[in-house]
Structure formats: C-alpha cells, structure tokens
Design an enzyme around this catalytic site. Structure first.
Site, PDB file in Angstrom:
ATOM      1  N   TYR A 122       0.812  -1.228   0.000  1.00 40.44           N
ATOM      2  CA  TYR A 122       0.000   0.000   0.000  1.00 40.44           C
ATOM      3  C   TYR A 122       0.842   1.272   0.000  1.00 40.44           C
ATOM      4  CZ  TYR A 122      -3.523  -3.377   1.605  1.00 40.44           C
ATOM      5  OH  TYR A 122      -4.342  -4.457   1.734  1.00 40.44           O
ATOM      6  N   TYR A 162     -14.507  -5.156   2.694  1.00 39.87           N
ATOM      7  CA  TYR A 162     -13.134  -5.554   2.353  1.00 39.87           C
ATOM      8  C   TYR A 162     -13.014  -7.053   2.591  1.00 39.87           C
ATOM      9  CZ  TYR A 162      -8.162  -6.257   2.249  1.00 39.87           C
ATOM     10  OH  TYR A 162      -6.917  -6.746   1.924  1.00 39.87           O
ATOM     11  N   ASP A 167     -17.284 -13.579   6.541  1.00 38.25           N
ATOM     12  CA  ASP A 167     -15.834 -13.396   6.499  1.00 38.25           C
ATOM     13  C   ASP A 167     -15.425 -12.871   7.875  1.00 38.25           C
ATOM     14  OD1 ASP A 167     -13.266 -12.522   6.276  1.00 38.25           O
ATOM     15  OD2 ASP A 167     -13.576 -11.303   4.474  1.00 38.25           O
ATOM     16  N   LYS A 186      -6.179 -14.239   9.965  1.00 36.53           N
ATOM     17  CA  LYS A 186      -5.491 -13.328  10.889  1.00 36.53           C
ATOM     18  C   LYS A 186      -5.148 -13.961  12.254  1.00 36.53           C
ATOM     19  CE  LYS A 186      -6.262  -8.964   8.711  1.00 36.53           C
ATOM     20  NZ  LYS A 186      -7.306  -8.773   7.713  1.00 36.53           N
TER      21      LYS A 186
HETATM   22  C1  LIG Z   1      -7.356  -9.067   6.257  1.00 33.82           C
HETATM   23  C2  LIG Z   1      -8.641  -9.508   5.738  1.00 33.82           C
HETATM   24  C3  LIG Z   1      -8.727 -10.404   4.648  1.00 33.82           C
HETATM   25  C4  LIG Z   1      -7.525 -10.861   3.876  1.00 33.82           C
HETATM   26  O1  LIG Z   1      -6.641 -11.626   4.637  1.00 33.82           O
HETATM   27  P1  LIG Z   1      -5.125 -11.803   4.130  1.00 33.82           P
HETATM   28  O2  LIG Z   1      -4.550 -12.810   5.074  1.00 33.82           O
HETATM   29  O3  LIG Z   1      -4.482 -10.456   4.233  1.00 33.82           O
HETATM   30  O4  LIG Z   1      -5.180 -12.280   2.723  1.00 33.82           O
HETATM   31  C5  LIG Z   1      -9.978 -10.839   4.267  1.00 33.82           C
HETATM   32  N1  LIG Z   1     -11.085 -10.425   4.894  1.00 33.82           N
HETATM   33  C6  LIG Z   1     -11.052  -9.567   5.938  1.00 33.82           C
HETATM   34  C7  LIG Z   1     -12.317  -9.173   6.617  1.00 33.82           C
HETATM   35  C8  LIG Z   1      -9.828  -9.063   6.379  1.00 33.82           C
HETATM   36  O5  LIG Z   1      -9.784  -8.187   7.397  1.00 33.82           O
END
Ligand SMILES: *Cc1c(COP(=O)(O)O)cnc(C)c1O
Length: 400
Positions: A6, A133, A223, A250
C-alpha cells in the site's frame, strides 16, 4: 529491494526497523512501543508467547510441512477436530489455506460450485456490502468495495456479478426481492467492517439476512478473518447468527504464521459429497494445513479458551468506553467502539497526518488509514498500557 504494501515507494517514509518483539511491545534500536495494531489485528496473545513459541519449535523438530494432497498428519487433524467443537452449529468441515484472501476465494468458489453441482447454473451473482473488504486477490477485490484499494473498476468497468448494498434492512430486502434467483451467496464481514473503515452495524441486519437466505436458498458467508476470535466482543459473530460458510484467518495462528480456514456446514459439504469426481472441490493451496501453522493455531485456540479471553476482551471494551466517554473535538466525525476495537473517524484525513510519528515518540505504534485512527490491541494488554494507547490518541487532538 523490498516492495512495501500500500505504499508509494517513491515517497514512503522509512519503516520502523523492528529488532525484537515481546508481549505487546515492538522494539526498535532506540525505543519500545506498544503495538496498537496487533500486526494487522492478528497477534492476539502478544509476541513471543512461550506456549505458542514452544508449539512451533516442537513441530519444527518433527517436520515443518507436508502437503495435504494424498497425505495427512496429526497437527491438521487435531486442529480441524478442535475447530469442529469450538465453532458453533454444524460448521464442521475445515478447508485450510495460506491467507485470508485465499480463504475468502475458497468460500466464494464453494458457494458457486455448490449450486453448479445442484444444476442451478443461473446462480452466478454475489450479494455483498458497500465498504466491504475481503482481501486483495482479484475475486475478493471484486466482492469488496473500496476504491482506495482498488483501481480495478477503472480498468474493467462495472462489476457484472456482484451487487453491493448498505447495512440497512430495507436495502437487504429489496436486493433479495430483485436478485434472489441469480444469487449464490451473501458475503459479509459481520458486525464490524474492518479495512473499509471500522464500520459497525447491528445484529438485527444479520438476523434478517439469515431469514432471507433461508427463504430463498442463498448461502450466507461470514468473512470473520478480522472479527473472529473475539474482536467484536463475541467469540465469533457466528455465535449470534449462524452462517453456512465461515472464513477465519489473521488471529487463527495468534499471528505467528499466515494461515486461514474456510469452514462449511453440513449442507454445503453435502453438496459436494458424491460418487461423481466432477463434484469435488477443485482447490488445493500448496501450503494448506501447514504443520507449523496448525500446531500453533491449536495452541492459540486452547489459550483463548483456557485463559478466558472473552473476559479480557470485555475489560478492553470497558476501558475503551470509559476513556472515550465525553471525549470530543470539532475535527472528529464519530467515535466507534465494539469489543476489542476503538476507532476515531475524523472529518478530514489530513487531521491524522503525522500521527504515527507522534505516537512513536510516546511509545505507541499506530497505523491510521484514510480518516480512521483506531486501536485493535493484543488481548493480553494491561489496563495501564491500554490507557497509554488511548491517551496518545486523545493527546493528538489536544496538541493542536
Ligand atoms: C485481512 C482480511 C482479509 C484478507 O486476509 P489476508 O490474510 O491479508 O489475505 C480478508 N477479509 C477480511 C475481513 C480481512 O480483514
């Protein structure tokens, strides 16, 4: 040379050079600072946790990685067994991958193929949220909605297969009314939209979404790459409203190593279970089910349970609320708090310029983006350390 994320490489400022990390602290040559970002929200137990470090070392002494194609091993078996019990409902079928973005890709592919397998070929569309996102790979960008991350619209024009709606029940009902025949899934970051600006919304929206998904046979995907493992003040938002597919990433490994899991319920799994090889899920990341990642993830989940992390998170939320109570400034648009997340949204992004260095000098690492100054601290933080983080945020406004 390193190409940083970024960043405009021509104008980026020198990153802080980290030489050590322990607990909530990151160390540079000259000072130590509290990591108020938890390394992109993942390091929930803090750095160099003795139990997690031991788990990864012990596994490295056996083997670090074997592929899951035709092979299996104890760390991946134990972790999937653990998740089966730890996650709500019949979210029992764990498909591992190496990052959150890939985990979301897998979920979207699952949803699409689930209907292809049933012969419902018209269900090509995805319903998603504005400000969503879901990652930086192509399909996750398409499902996402963040112009500051994505130039794709300019290059490719209007999205064909994704419909975005705000987190409002009338918009939700209208979208289902209009598109239900062509939708395969509705994907959301439940309750808390992270990278889209720490936006928070009510559980009633998700409850209504669940009803509509049931009514029209659409799959609901949560997600929880960011929200999973307590960040919203719930273990998982899936504890409140049950999705058909859940994605975790994460914090899954306590931030030790990249890994993600896409967890399907029985209905979804059953849509692939067949004598027909064409109905199999055709996906297989090289490092899925990595033994180091699974060993450390298992310990991370165990710590989360045994050391009552939910009460730690509730204490963080209480402190956030108490310290932000009555705090105002004409440059602030809104202060939002949910579980282990506090966000000050300012009216103009320029207000936050220089904050990172200001915080660094006060022993706090922060990374505000756009109009959002936030803290998502490791859950092991002490009251005093958290107050330091929050005071630093407040002092920034007092100073000018
Ligand atoms: C960080 C994130 C992702 C992507 O995860 P990466 O391990 O960086 O590929 C997907 N969805 C959400 C909600 C996120 O915060």
């Amino acid at each position: 040379m390193i190409w940083y994320p970024y960043e405009q490489m021509k104008t980026m400022k020198e990153p802080y050079h980290i030489i050590d990390a322990e607990g909530v602290y990151l160390y540079t040559e000259e000072r130590k600072m509290i990591d108020s970002v938890s390394s992109w929200w993942s390091v929930i137990h803090g750095y160099k946790h003795p139990v997690l470090t031991a788990a990864i070392k012990e596994q490295a002494d056996r083997f670090s990685h074997v592929m899951l194609g035709g092979l299996t091993h104890e760390p991946v078996q134990k972790l999937s067994k653990k998740l089966e019990g730890f996650l709500p409902g019949d979210l029992d079928y764990c498909f591992f991958s190496d990052s959150g973005s890939v985990g979301v890709e897998v979920a979207l592919k699952m949803a699409l193929q689930y209907f292809v397998n049933k012969g419902e070929l018209q269900r090509t569309k995805v319903l998603a949220l504005t400000h969503a996102y879901h990652g930086d790979t192509f399909k996750t960008m398409e499902v996402g909605d963040d112009e500051d991350y994505h130039f794709i619209l300019e290059a490719y024009g209007e999205k064909q297969d994704v419909i975005h709606i705000p987190t409002e029940i009338p918009a939700l009902e209208e979208a289902f009314e209009k598109y239900h025949e062509s939708l395969n899934c509705f994907i959301v970051e439940p309750l808390l939209q992270g990278a889209g600006g720490m936006r928070m919304y009510d559980v009633s929206f998700l409850q209504r979404a669940r009803e509509l998904c049931d009514q029209y046979g659409v799959l609901l995907i949560f997600d929880e790459v960011a929200t999973g493992f307590g960040r919203t003040g719930n273990r998982f938002v899936a504890d409140l409203v049950l999705p058909d597919i859940l994605v975790l990433g994460k914090a899954l490994t306590g931030g030790y190593i990249g890994h993600a899991v896409t967890v399907a319920n029985h209905k979804v799994f059953d849509g692939f279970y067949s004598d027909d090889p064409d109905k199999a899920l055709m996906h297989g990341p090289t490092f899925m089910g990595n033994a180091l990642a699974c060993s450390v993830a298992l310990k991370s989940v165990e710590l989360f349970e045994q050391e009552d992390y939910m009460s730690k998170i509730h204490r963080i939320e209480e402190t956030n609320r108490r310290e932000m109570e009555g705090f105002e400034d004409s440059r602030i648009e809104e202060i939002r708090i949910m579980g282990g997340c506090v966000c000050i949204e300012v009216k103009d992004a320029a207000v936050l310029k220089g904050y990172q260095q200001f915080a660094y000098e006060r022993g706090v690492f922060a990374r505000p983006f756009l109009k959002y100054l936030y803290a998502m601290v490791p859950y092991i933080i002490t009251e005093e350390e958290l107050v330091t983080v929050l005071n630093t945020m407040k002092e920034w406004f007092a100073k000018k």
